[in-house]
Design a protein around this motif. Structure first.
Motif, PDB file in Angstrom:
ATOM      1  N   ILE A   4     -55.140  -1.233 104.796  1.00 37.04           N
ATOM      2  CA  ILE A   4     -56.271  -0.535 104.099  1.00 37.04           C
ATOM      3  C   ILE A   4     -57.400  -0.230 105.362  1.00 37.04           C
ATOM      4  N   THR A   5     -57.777   0.903 105.179  1.00 36.57           N
ATOM      5  CA  THR A   5     -58.868   1.211 106.153  1.00 36.57           C
ATOM      6  C   THR A   5     -60.181   1.738 105.278  1.00 36.57           C
ATOM      7  N   GLN A   6     -61.343   1.033 105.927  1.00 34.60           N
ATOM      8  CA  GLN A   6     -62.669   1.535 105.183  1.00 34.60           C
ATOM      9  C   GLN A   6     -63.457   2.089 106.475  1.00 34.60           C
ATOM     10  N   SER A   7     -64.032   3.072 105.688  1.00 34.46           N
ATOM     11  CA  SER A   7     -65.268   3.824 106.679  1.00 34.46           C
ATOM     12  C   SER A   7     -66.329   4.120 105.927  1.00 34.46           C
ATOM     13  N   PRO A   8     -67.785   4.127 106.628  1.00 39.63           N
ATOM     14  CA  PRO A   8     -67.908   3.808 107.845  1.00 39.63           C
ATOM     15  C   PRO A   8     -67.739   2.345 107.990  1.00 39.63           C
ATOM     16  N   ARG A   9     -67.611   1.722 109.123  1.00 43.42           N
ATOM     17  CA  ARG A   9     -67.663   0.166 109.257  1.00 43.42           C
ATOM     18  C   ARG A   9     -68.812  -0.317 109.292  1.00 43.42           C
ATOM     19  N   TYR A  10     -69.933   0.636 109.518  1.00 40.47           N
ATOM     20  CA  TYR A  10     -71.531   0.064 109.683  1.00 40.47           C
ATOM     21  C   TYR A  10     -72.087   1.317 109.286  1.00 40.47           C
ATOM     22  N   LYS A  11     -73.463   1.176 108.590  1.00 38.07           N
ATOM     23  CA  LYS A  11     -74.166   2.241 107.795  1.00 38.07           C
ATOM     24  C   LYS A  11     -75.512   2.035 107.792  1.00 38.07           C
ATOM     25  N   ILE A  12     -76.441   2.534 108.279  1.00 38.66           N
ATOM     26  CA  ILE A  12     -77.912   2.228 107.979  1.00 38.66           C
ATOM     27  C   ILE A  12     -78.384   3.388 107.221  1.00 38.66           C
ATOM     28  N   THR A  13     -79.043   3.231 106.001  1.00 39.84           N
ATOM     29  CA  THR A  13     -79.670   4.194 105.434  1.00 39.84           C
ATOM     30  C   THR A  13     -80.954   3.847 104.739  1.00 39.84           C
ATOM     31  N   GLU A  14     -81.600   4.529 104.072  1.00 36.11           N
ATOM     32  CA  GLU A  14     -82.867   4.399 103.477  1.00 36.11           C
ATOM     33  C   GLU A  14     -82.680   4.375 101.909  1.00 36.11           C
ATOM     34  N   THR A  15     -83.719   3.841 101.374  1.00 40.17           N
ATOM     35  CA  THR A  15     -83.775   3.646  99.950  1.00 40.17           C
ATOM     36  C   THR A  15     -83.936   5.177  99.078  1.00 40.17           C
ATOM     37  N   GLY A  16     -83.398   5.211  98.185  1.00 40.59           N
ATOM     38  CA  GLY A  16     -82.904   6.410  97.632  1.00 40.59           C
ATOM     39  C   GLY A  16     -82.083   7.169  97.880  1.00 40.59           C
ATOM     40  N   ARG A  17     -81.266   7.141  98.863  1.00 39.63           N
ATOM     41  CA  ARG A  17     -80.256   7.929  99.419  1.00 39.63           C
ATOM     42  C   ARG A  17     -78.963   7.735  98.925  1.00 39.63           C
ATOM     43  N   GLN A  18     -78.139   8.653  98.918  1.00 39.63           N
ATOM     44  CA  GLN A  18     -76.836   8.633  98.530  1.00 39.63           C
ATOM     45  C   GLN A  18     -75.912   8.151  99.283  1.00 39.63           C
ATOM     46  N   VAL A  19     -75.213   7.045  99.195  1.00 36.22           N
ATOM     47  CA  VAL A  19     -74.022   6.800 100.111  1.00 36.22           C
ATOM     48  C   VAL A  19     -72.615   6.348  99.582  1.00 36.22           C
ATOM     49  N   THR A  20     -71.586   6.938 100.377  1.00 39.65           N
ATOM     50  CA  THR A  20     -70.279   6.997 100.027  1.00 39.65           C
ATOM     51  C   THR A  20     -69.534   6.075 100.915  1.00 39.65           C
ATOM     52  N   LEU A  21     -69.035   5.211 100.657  1.00 42.22           N
ATOM     53  CA  LEU A  21     -67.976   4.147 101.350  1.00 42.22           C
ATOM     54  C   LEU A  21     -66.553   4.521 100.797  1.00 42.22           C
ATOM     55  N   MET A  22     -65.634   4.915 101.897  1.00 41.87           N
ATOM     56  CA  MET A  22     -64.413   5.264 101.753  1.00 41.87           C
ATOM     57  C   MET A  22     -63.382   4.123 101.944  1.00 41.87           C
ATOM     58  N   CYS A  23     -62.422   4.413 101.179  1.00 44.26           N
ATOM     59  CA  CYS A  23     -61.300   3.265 101.217  1.00 44.26           C
ATOM     60  C   CYS A  23     -60.115   4.011 101.049  1.00 44.26           C
ATOM     61  N   HIS A  24     -59.007   3.689 102.217  1.00 45.32           N
ATOM     62  CA  HIS A  24     -57.603   4.270 102.174  1.00 45.32           C
ATOM     63  C   HIS A  24     -56.741   3.257 102.348  1.00 45.32           C
TER      64      HIS A  24
END
Lengths: 111, 114
Positions: A4-24
């Motif tokens: 199983i691989t996940q990406s990104p390993r590290y993510k910094i974002t701001e309140t209100g932003r959309q974020v997608t974490l991937m998994c394969h």
């Protein structure tokens, strides 16, 4: 490599932003899961999927969206990130009755 | 209410000695229990499991004991090695559900001193 691989390993974002974490995953496991782990706590189930196009809520689904158009992929989206969603996110897969196989985790910080 | 509890956040043992990690649960509908080990910056890895129809399962240095009447299980590591230092999570599965839909305890950090 298989697994199983996940990406990104590290993510910094701001309140209100959309974020997608991937998994394969490369095992062709039927089930896939998203867990979050907060500091000093165990893992809590966010969403899971029994097969392509079949998803269901776990213990803490609010604020998250998932999809599973292909068996091997299970992305997790935070539509409008909040500080309380700062956490380490683990994707996992399993066969019908078997143990979980986890990815290495995605550490998300929401400022 | 937390259904799976690991009441000891940490445990320290000497290399070569036995490590005993404990886990209590409240839901009598749990029928399958698993232990996972987690190193820093890595995902958890499956260690050992036990079905509710058994009271013991052994795999090398690792043995899990289940006491259904007390709703208690324990993981024994004998002999403990420095490489066993990690966070150990107990997890429980409801009957007739996938093992992935487990309820996890908060974990116990095991430190094995050389």
């Amino acid at each position: 490599d298989a697994g199983i691989t996940q990406s990104p390993r590290y993510k910094i974002t701001e309140t209100g932003r959309q974020v997608t974490l991937m998994c394969h995953q490369t095992w062709s496991h039927s089930y896939m899961f998203w867990y979050r782990q907060d500091l000093g706590h165990g893992l809590r189930l966010i969403y899971y999927s029994a097969a392509a196009d079949i998803t269901d809520k776990g213990e803490v689904p609010d604020g998250y969206v998932v999809s599973r158009s292909k068996t091997e992929n299970f992305p997790l989206t935070l539509e409008s990130a909040t500080r309380s969603q700062t956490s380490v996110y683990f994707c996992a897969s399993s066969e019908v009755t078997g143990e979980l196989f986890f990815g290495e985790g995605s550490r998300l910080t929401v400022l | 209410d937390q259904q799976v509890k690991q009441n000891s956040p940490s445990l320290s043992v000497q290399e070569g000695r036995i490590s005993i990690l404990n886990c209590d649960y409240t839901n009598s509908m749990f029928d399958y229990f698993l232990w996972y080990k987690k190193y820093p910056a890595e995902g958890p890895t499956f260690l050992i499991s036990i079905s509710s129809i058994k009271d013991k399962n052994e795999d090398g240095r690792f043995t899990v004991f289940l006491n259904k009447s007390a709703k208690h299980l324990s993981l024994h590591i004998v002999p403990s090695q420095p490489g066993d230092s990690a966070v150990y999570f107990c997890a429980a599965r409801l009957i007739n559900t996938n093992a992935g839909k487990s309820t996890f305890g908060d974990g116990t950090t095991l430190t094995v001193k050389p």
